[in-house]
Structure formats: C-alpha cells, structure tokens
Design a protein around this motif. Structure first.
Motif, PDB file in Angstrom:
ATOM      1  N   ILE B  22       0.878  -1.176   0.000  1.00  0.00           N
ATOM      2  CA  ILE B  22       0.000   0.000   0.000  1.00  0.00           C
ATOM      3  C   ILE B  22       0.913   1.224   0.000  1.00  0.00           C
ATOM      4  O   ILE B  22       1.621   1.478   0.993  1.00  0.00           O
ATOM      5  N   ALA B  23       0.895   1.954  -1.105  1.00  0.00           N
ATOM      6  CA  ALA B  23       1.792   3.094  -1.275  1.00  0.00           C
ATOM      7  C   ALA B  23       1.288   4.288  -0.473  1.00  0.00           C
ATOM      8  O   ALA B  23       0.145   4.719  -0.648  1.00  0.00           O
ATOM      9  N   THR B  24       2.149   4.823   0.395  1.00  0.00           N
ATOM     10  CA  THR B  24       1.719   5.986   1.175  1.00  0.00           C
ATOM     11  C   THR B  24       1.743   7.252   0.315  1.00  0.00           C
ATOM     12  O   THR B  24       1.013   8.187   0.587  1.00  0.00           O
ATOM     13  N   ASN B  25       2.593   7.287  -0.696  1.00  0.00           N
ATOM     14  CA  ASN B  25       2.628   8.418  -1.626  1.00  0.00           C
ATOM     15  C   ASN B  25       1.674   8.106  -2.782  1.00  0.00           C
ATOM     16  O   ASN B  25       1.878   7.111  -3.500  1.00  0.00           O
ATOM     17  N   PRO B  26       0.643   8.949  -2.980  1.00  0.00           N
ATOM     18  CA  PRO B  26      -0.371   8.619  -3.992  1.00  0.00           C
ATOM     19  C   PRO B  26       0.113   8.703  -5.429  1.00  0.00           C
ATOM     20  O   PRO B  26      -0.644   8.392  -6.351  1.00  0.00           O
ATOM     21  N   ALA B  27       1.351   9.113  -5.610  1.00  0.00           N
ATOM     22  CA  ALA B  27       1.917   9.082  -6.970  1.00  0.00           C
ATOM     23  C   ALA B  27       2.204   7.656  -7.410  1.00  0.00           C
ATOM     24  O   ALA B  27       2.336   7.394  -8.607  1.00  0.00           O
ATOM     25  N   TYR B  28       2.315   6.763  -6.437  1.00  0.00           N
ATOM     26  CA  TYR B  28       2.708   5.386  -6.732  1.00  0.00           C
ATOM     27  C   TYR B  28       1.545   4.438  -6.523  1.00  0.00           C
ATOM     28  O   TYR B  28       0.764   4.609  -5.575  1.00  0.00           O
ATOM     29  N   PRO B  29       1.450   3.416  -7.356  1.00  0.00           N
ATOM     30  CA  PRO B  29       0.312   2.505  -7.221  1.00  0.00           C
ATOM     31  C   PRO B  29       0.435   1.548  -6.039  1.00  0.00           C
ATOM     32  O   PRO B  29       1.519   1.043  -5.737  1.00  0.00           O
ATOM     33  N   ASN B  30      -0.709   1.281  -5.430  1.00  0.00           N
ATOM     34  CA  ASN B  30      -0.831   0.150  -4.518  1.00  0.00           C
ATOM     35  C   ASN B  30      -0.651  -1.126  -5.329  1.00  0.00           C
ATOM     36  O   ASN B  30      -1.142  -1.230  -6.453  1.00  0.00           O
ATOM     37  N   GLY B  33      -2.792  -7.195  -3.563  1.00  0.00           N
ATOM     38  CA  GLY B  33      -3.999  -7.793  -4.116  1.00  0.00           C
ATOM     39  C   GLY B  33      -4.140  -7.621  -5.619  1.00  0.00           C
ATOM     40  O   GLY B  33      -5.153  -8.038  -6.190  1.00  0.00           O
ATOM     41  N   GLN B  34      -3.127  -7.042  -6.240  1.00  0.00           N
ATOM     42  CA  GLN B  34      -3.193  -6.870  -7.699  1.00  0.00           C
ATOM     43  C   GLN B  34      -2.961  -8.233  -8.370  1.00  0.00           C
ATOM     44  O   GLN B  34      -2.295  -9.101  -7.816  1.00  0.00           O
ATOM     45  N   HIS B  35      -3.508  -8.394  -9.560  1.00  0.00           N
ATOM     46  CA  HIS B  35      -3.321  -9.645 -10.285  1.00  0.00           C
ATOM     47  C   HIS B  35      -1.836  -9.867 -10.634  1.00  0.00           C
ATOM     48  O   HIS B  35      -1.205  -8.989 -11.229  1.00  0.00           O
ATOM     49  N   LYS B  80      -5.833  -6.630  -0.029  1.00  0.00           N
ATOM     50  CA  LYS B  80      -6.027  -5.303  -0.608  1.00  0.00           C
ATOM     51  C   LYS B  80      -6.430  -4.317   0.470  1.00  0.00           C
ATOM     52  O   LYS B  80      -7.119  -4.667   1.400  1.00  0.00           O
TER      53      LYS B  80
END
Lengths: 80, 80
Positions: B22-30, B33-35, B80
């Motif tokens: 879980i990325a704390t900086n919203p510029a980077y994707p979480n 749980g991604q495929h 997720k």
C-alpha cells in the motif's frame, strides 16, 4: 474531481477492468481503491505513448485531463 | 511461483509501493492484491521500455522472469 461524471465516463473501462474496478481477467489490473494521482499519470502516459499500449491509447485518446481526473476519482472511491 | 522468495526480492519495492503493498505516496500505485499476471506484464514492460520510466527500469533491470513471477505472486497474496 467529479466522481459521478467519472463513473459515467468509466463505463467504457469496465469491459476489461470490471464494472466495480475488479478485473475478472487477471491480465488486466484492478483499479478499485487505486490512488487517483497514479491513475491520472498512467492514463496520460498511455495517451502520450510513454506507455506503449494500443488498446489503452485508443481508450484514453478522447479523454480530457478533466475526464481523467474524474475517472481516477471514481476508481479511487471504490472499495478495494 | 515462490511467494517467500518474492517477498525477499520485494524489499526494494517497498520504498515506493509500501512494505505491505500500500503506497503511502499517492503518486505510486498500490500493489497489494493486484493480479500477478498483470504485475509480471508491467515489470516486463518497464524492462523493455514499452513503459518508459527510468526508476522502474532501473529497479527491474536485474530481475529474471522467475524473480518477477515470485514478486508478483507475493503482492497478489497480500490483502487489498
């Protein structure tokens, strides 16, 4: 950003990314709960070609910056 | 794929994507749980340059296909 407007524009995205932002085909990323800032950057990268992907380029080609911000806000708002 | 091996390799990813995906900086994707299939394709695209991103290219340059599969399996396994 306008989440309701983003939801309307996102109808076209659901074919691959799922109506609720959870992609049933694991080739495609889930978008639900993703950071909006990242999603906007990704869409812009597909538009400019910094991300080389024919389908995504076609999908975002007609979107304005505002459309992208609204779509991203919609997906960010969805439960992961 | 080997989730434990992926977790070890993913230590370097946590600086931007969060120790738990879980990325704390919203510029980077979480990534949690991604495929996995999508994550492997994304890493390969950064490696080939189909996704033009200097930092990600550097991060994945030394990863084998097996490393990518293990890292992707690790992130897919996270809540997720």
């Amino acid at each position: 950003a306008d989440v309701a407007a983003g939801k309307a524009k996102a109808a076209a995205c659901g074919g691959c990314h799922g109506a609720d932002g959870i992609a049933t085909n694991p080739a495609y990323p889930n978008l639900a709960g993703q950071h909006a800032q990242y999603l906007v950057a990704a869409m812009k990268a597909y538009k400019t070609g910094a991300r080389d992907h024919a389908v995504m380029k076609a999908m975002v080609s007609s979107l304005s910056d505002e459309d992208m911000e609204n779509i991203a806000a919609y997906y960010e708002s969805l439960k992961k």
